[in-house]
Design a protein around this motif. Structure first.
Motif, PDB file in Angstrom:
ATOM      1  N   GLY A   1      30.643  33.966  25.066  1.00  0.00           N
ATOM      2  CA  GLY A   1      31.239  35.032  25.867  1.00  0.00           C
ATOM      3  C   GLY A   1      32.128  34.558  26.990  1.00  0.00           C
ATOM      4  O   GLY A   1      32.345  35.296  27.963  1.00  0.00           O
ATOM      5  N   LYS A   2      32.681  33.352  26.873  1.00  0.00           N
ATOM      6  CA  LYS A   2      33.549  32.833  27.935  1.00  0.00           C
ATOM      7  C   LYS A   2      34.793  33.701  28.121  1.00  0.00           C
ATOM      8  O   LYS A   2      35.200  33.983  29.244  1.00  0.00           O
ATOM      9  CB  LYS A   2      33.969  31.391  27.611  1.00  0.00           C
ATOM     10  N   SER A   3      35.392  34.127  27.014  1.00  0.00           N
ATOM     11  CA  SER A   3      36.659  34.865  27.110  1.00  0.00           C
ATOM     12  C   SER A   3      36.478  36.209  27.795  1.00  0.00           C
ATOM     13  O   SER A   3      37.272  36.575  28.671  1.00  0.00           O
ATOM     14  CB  SER A   3      37.265  35.064  25.711  1.00  0.00           C
ATOM     15  N   ILE A   4      35.440  36.957  27.448  1.00  0.00           N
ATOM     16  CA  ILE A   4      35.234  38.255  28.090  1.00  0.00           C
ATOM     17  C   ILE A   4      34.853  38.068  29.549  1.00  0.00           C
ATOM     18  O   ILE A   4      35.220  38.870  30.411  1.00  0.00           O
ATOM     19  CB  ILE A   4      34.191  39.099  27.324  1.00  0.00           C
ATOM     20  N   ASN A   5      34.147  36.994  29.857  1.00  0.00           N
ATOM     21  CA  ASN A   5      33.848  36.664  31.251  1.00  0.00           C
ATOM     22  C   ASN A   5      35.142  36.367  32.017  1.00  0.00           C
ATOM     23  O   ASN A   5      35.327  36.834  33.138  1.00  0.00           O
ATOM     24  CB  ASN A   5      32.908  35.467  31.317  1.00  0.00           C
ATOM     25  N   THR A   6      36.037  35.605  31.395  1.00  0.00           N
ATOM     26  CA  THR A   6      37.326  35.298  32.022  1.00  0.00           C
ATOM     27  C   THR A   6      38.119  36.572  32.286  1.00  0.00           C
ATOM     28  O   THR A   6      38.693  36.758  33.367  1.00  0.00           O
ATOM     29  CB  THR A   6      38.145  34.349  31.132  1.00  0.00           C
ATOM     30  N   MET A   7      38.142  37.462  31.320  1.00  0.00           N
ATOM     31  CA  MET A   7      38.882  38.717  31.477  1.00  0.00           C
ATOM     32  C   MET A   7      38.285  39.563  32.602  1.00  0.00           C
ATOM     33  O   MET A   7      39.009  40.154  33.405  1.00  0.00           O
ATOM     34  CB  MET A   7      38.874  39.478  30.149  1.00  0.00           C
ATOM     35  N   GLY A   8      36.960  39.622  32.651  1.00  0.00           N
ATOM     36  CA  GLY A   8      36.315  40.360  33.733  1.00  0.00           C
ATOM     37  C   GLY A   8      36.618  39.761  35.091  1.00  0.00           C
ATOM     38  O   GLY A   8      36.834  40.489  36.079  1.00  0.00           O
ATOM     39  N   LEU A   9      36.663  38.434  35.157  1.00  0.00           N
ATOM     40  CA  LEU A   9      36.964  37.749  36.413  1.00  0.00           C
ATOM     41  C   LEU A   9      38.401  38.017  36.854  1.00  0.00           C
ATOM     42  O   LEU A   9      38.665  38.319  38.029  1.00  0.00           O
ATOM     43  CB  LEU A   9      36.720  36.247  36.253  1.00  0.00           C
ATOM     44  N   ILE A  10      39.336  37.912  35.919  1.00  0.00           N
ATOM     45  CA  ILE A  10      40.739  38.174  36.242  1.00  0.00           C
ATOM     46  C   ILE A  10      40.908  39.593  36.773  1.00  0.00           C
ATOM     47  O   ILE A  10      41.564  39.825  37.797  1.00  0.00           O
ATOM     48  CB  ILE A  10      41.635  37.945  35.002  1.00  0.00           C
ATOM     49  N   HIS A  11      40.315  40.556  36.088  1.00  0.00           N
ATOM     50  CA  HIS A  11      40.453  41.944  36.515  1.00  0.00           C
ATOM     51  C   HIS A  11      39.818  42.175  37.884  1.00  0.00           C
ATOM     52  O   HIS A  11      40.388  42.882  38.729  1.00  0.00           O
ATOM     53  CB  HIS A  11      39.815  42.880  35.488  1.00  0.00           C
ATOM     54  N   THR A  12      38.659  41.573  38.110  1.00  0.00           N
ATOM     55  CA  THR A  12      37.981  41.747  39.399  1.00  0.00           C
ATOM     56  C   THR A  12      38.815  41.181  40.531  1.00  0.00           C
ATOM     57  O   THR A  12      38.952  41.811  41.598  1.00  0.00           O
ATOM     58  CB  THR A  12      36.597  41.080  39.364  1.00  0.00           C
ATOM     59  N   LEU A  13      39.387  40.013  40.334  1.00  0.00           N
ATOM     60  CA  LEU A  13      40.241  39.419  41.359  1.00  0.00           C
ATOM     61  C   LEU A  13      41.481  40.270  41.613  1.00  0.00           C
ATOM     62  O   LEU A  13      41.844  40.548  42.758  1.00  0.00           O
ATOM     63  CB  LEU A  13      40.652  38.006  40.943  1.00  0.00           C
ATOM     64  N   ARG A  14      42.127  40.705  40.546  1.00  0.00           N
ATOM     65  CA  ARG A  14      43.354  41.492  40.699  1.00  0.00           C
ATOM     66  C   ARG A  14      43.072  42.846  41.339  1.00  0.00           C
ATOM     67  O   ARG A  14      43.897  43.366  42.110  1.00  0.00           O
ATOM     68  CB  ARG A  14      44.038  41.668  39.341  1.00  0.00           C
ATOM     69  N   SER A  15      41.917  43.421  41.045  1.00  0.00           N
ATOM     70  CA  SER A  15      41.539  44.700  41.647  1.00  0.00           C
ATOM     71  C   SER A  15      41.332  44.569  43.155  1.00  0.00           C
ATOM     72  O   SER A  15      41.420  45.560  43.891  1.00  0.00           O
ATOM     73  CB  SER A  15      40.272  45.243  40.996  1.00  0.00           C
ATOM     74  N   ALA A  16      41.049  43.343  43.599  1.00  0.00           N
ATOM     75  CA  ALA A  16      40.897  43.069  45.026  1.00  0.00           C
ATOM     76  C   ALA A  16      42.201  42.560  45.641  1.00  0.00           C
ATOM     77  O   ALA A  16      42.201  41.960  46.720  1.00  0.00           O
ATOM     78  CB  ALA A  16      39.786  42.041  45.242  1.00  0.00           C
ATOM     79  N   ASP A  17      43.322  42.802  44.940  1.00  0.00           N
ATOM     80  CA  ASP A  17      44.667  42.410  45.406  1.00  0.00           C
ATOM     81  C   ASP A  17      44.814  40.898  45.556  1.00  0.00           C
ATOM     82  O   ASP A  17      45.561  40.419  46.423  1.00  0.00           O
ATOM     83  CB  ASP A  17      45.008  43.104  46.728  1.00  0.00           C
ATOM     84  N   GLN A  18      44.102  40.158  44.707  1.00  0.00           N
ATOM     85  CA  GLN A  18      44.220  38.706  44.681  1.00  0.00           C
ATOM     86  C   GLN A  18      45.148  38.300  43.528  1.00  0.00           C
ATOM     87  O   GLN A  18      44.999  38.787  42.401  1.00  0.00           O
ATOM     88  CB  GLN A  18      42.851  38.069  44.478  1.00  0.00           C
ATOM     89  N   GLU A  19      46.072  37.409  43.808  1.00  0.00           N
ATOM     90  CA  GLU A  19      46.961  36.911  42.748  1.00  0.00           C
ATOM     91  C   GLU A  19      46.254  35.815  41.957  1.00  0.00           C
ATOM     92  O   GLU A  19      45.522  35.002  42.507  1.00  0.00           O
ATOM     93  CB  GLU A  19      48.250  36.381  43.344  1.00  0.00           C
ATOM     94  N   VAL A  20      46.513  35.809  40.653  1.00  0.00           N
ATOM     95  CA  VAL A  20      45.781  34.928  39.743  1.00  0.00           C
ATOM     96  C   VAL A  20      46.748  34.084  38.925  1.00  0.00           C
ATOM     97  O   VAL A  20      47.779  34.570  38.445  1.00  0.00           O
ATOM     98  CB  VAL A  20      44.891  35.755  38.793  1.00  0.00           C
ATOM     99  N   LEU A  21      46.387  32.826  38.760  1.00  0.00           N
ATOM    100  CA  LEU A  21      47.032  31.928  37.813  1.00  0.00           C
ATOM    101  C   LEU A  21      46.009  31.594  36.743  1.00  0.00           C
ATOM    102  O   LEU A  21      44.941  31.043  37.039  1.00  0.00           O
ATOM    103  CB  LEU A  21      47.503  30.645  38.509  1.00  0.00           C
ATOM    104  N   LEU A  22      46.294  31.954  35.491  1.00  0.00           N
ATOM    105  CA  LEU A  22      45.390  31.650  34.381  1.00  0.00           C
ATOM    106  C   LEU A  22      45.774  30.320  33.747  1.00  0.00           C
ATOM    107  O   LEU A  22      46.924  30.118  33.345  1.00  0.00           O
ATOM    108  CB  LEU A  22      45.461  32.755  33.329  1.00  0.00           C
TER     109      LEU A  22
END
Length: 227
Positions: free
Chosen positions: A16-37
């Motif tokens: 489940g690494k990929s779904i965890n990654t997606m959840g993490l990206i969304h959580t960060l972006r929802s908090a107005d944090q910019e993300v580099l994958l």
């Protein structure tokens, strides 16, 4: 302190690494944090395909010494971005061989390294975790029990293990990642939808389930992101 480097690990396929990654990206972006994958599964870069048109992304082979050099340099050039690394199933070999490159540059990068280690209920998840912690001792490691494989009490091997005590003694948390309904999870992968796109294009009932799941993900990953 610059923004953290997050590793979504597990070193096994299907945990489940990929779904965890997606959840993490969304959580960060929802908090107005910019993300580099950083996508290190270069042979099957599923998460990269979902997000390459939405956020800054890089494909890096972490089975190779040059990949770790590239990783450090990219982190150094993007100090304001939260770096999220989606790892491949095989990456523990690369971590063991070359992880010191990152471990020894964290102070110069002025970043914390935070690992979300996703497990199922099998023993090898834990054995691989010990190898990882030995190779990257400067990472704070949080263990994520994937709720797809059952509720928290069913993870008996981890719950009663020495590795759990070691994780928590070093400041890590033991978390339980919520299960997403199969039909919605299948939509994300089969249609190659990022979470943001899914929230716009899936049918109403599917979006309602995704909204419920994201709320639970925020509660779980907020324990890590918010410190």
């Amino acid at each position: 302190m610059n923004n953290p480097i997050y590793v979504s690990g597990g070193s096994k396929g299907g945990v489940g690494k990929s779904i965890n990654t997606m959840g993490l990206i969304h959580t960060l972006r929802s908090a107005d944090q910019e993300v580099l994958l950083i996508e290190s599964d270069t042979s099957n870069p599923d998460v990269w395909k979902l997000y390459k048109d939405e956020i800054k992304t890089e494909l890096i082979d972490l089975d190779d010494a040059n990949g770790w050099i590239d990783l450090v340099n990219i982190c150094d050039m993007n100090p304001s971005l939260n770096v999220v690394i989606n790892t491949a199933a095989r990456n523990n070999r690369g971590v063991t061989a070359y992880g010191e490159t990152l471990n020894n540059t964290l102070q110069d990068l002025n970043r914390n390294l935070i690992t979300l280690w996703v497990i199922n209920r099998q023993r090898d998840s834990l054995e691989l975790l010990k190898e990882y912690m030995d190779a990257l001792p400067n990472s704070v490691v949080h263990v994520v029990r994937n709720g797809y494989y059952g509720e928290e009490r069913k993870f008996e091997l981890y719950n009663e293990s020495k590795i759990r005590r070691s994780v928590e003694d070093k400041g890590g948390k033991s978390l339980t990642f919520p299960e997403l309904a199969d039909r919605v999870s299948d939509d994300l992968y089969s249609k190659r939808f990022s979470i943001d796109r899914a929230m716009k294009e899936l049918p109403l009932g599917n979006r309602a389930e995704l909204t419920r799941w994201l709320s639970e993900v925020r509660k779980v990953l907020g324990e890590v992101i918010d410190g």
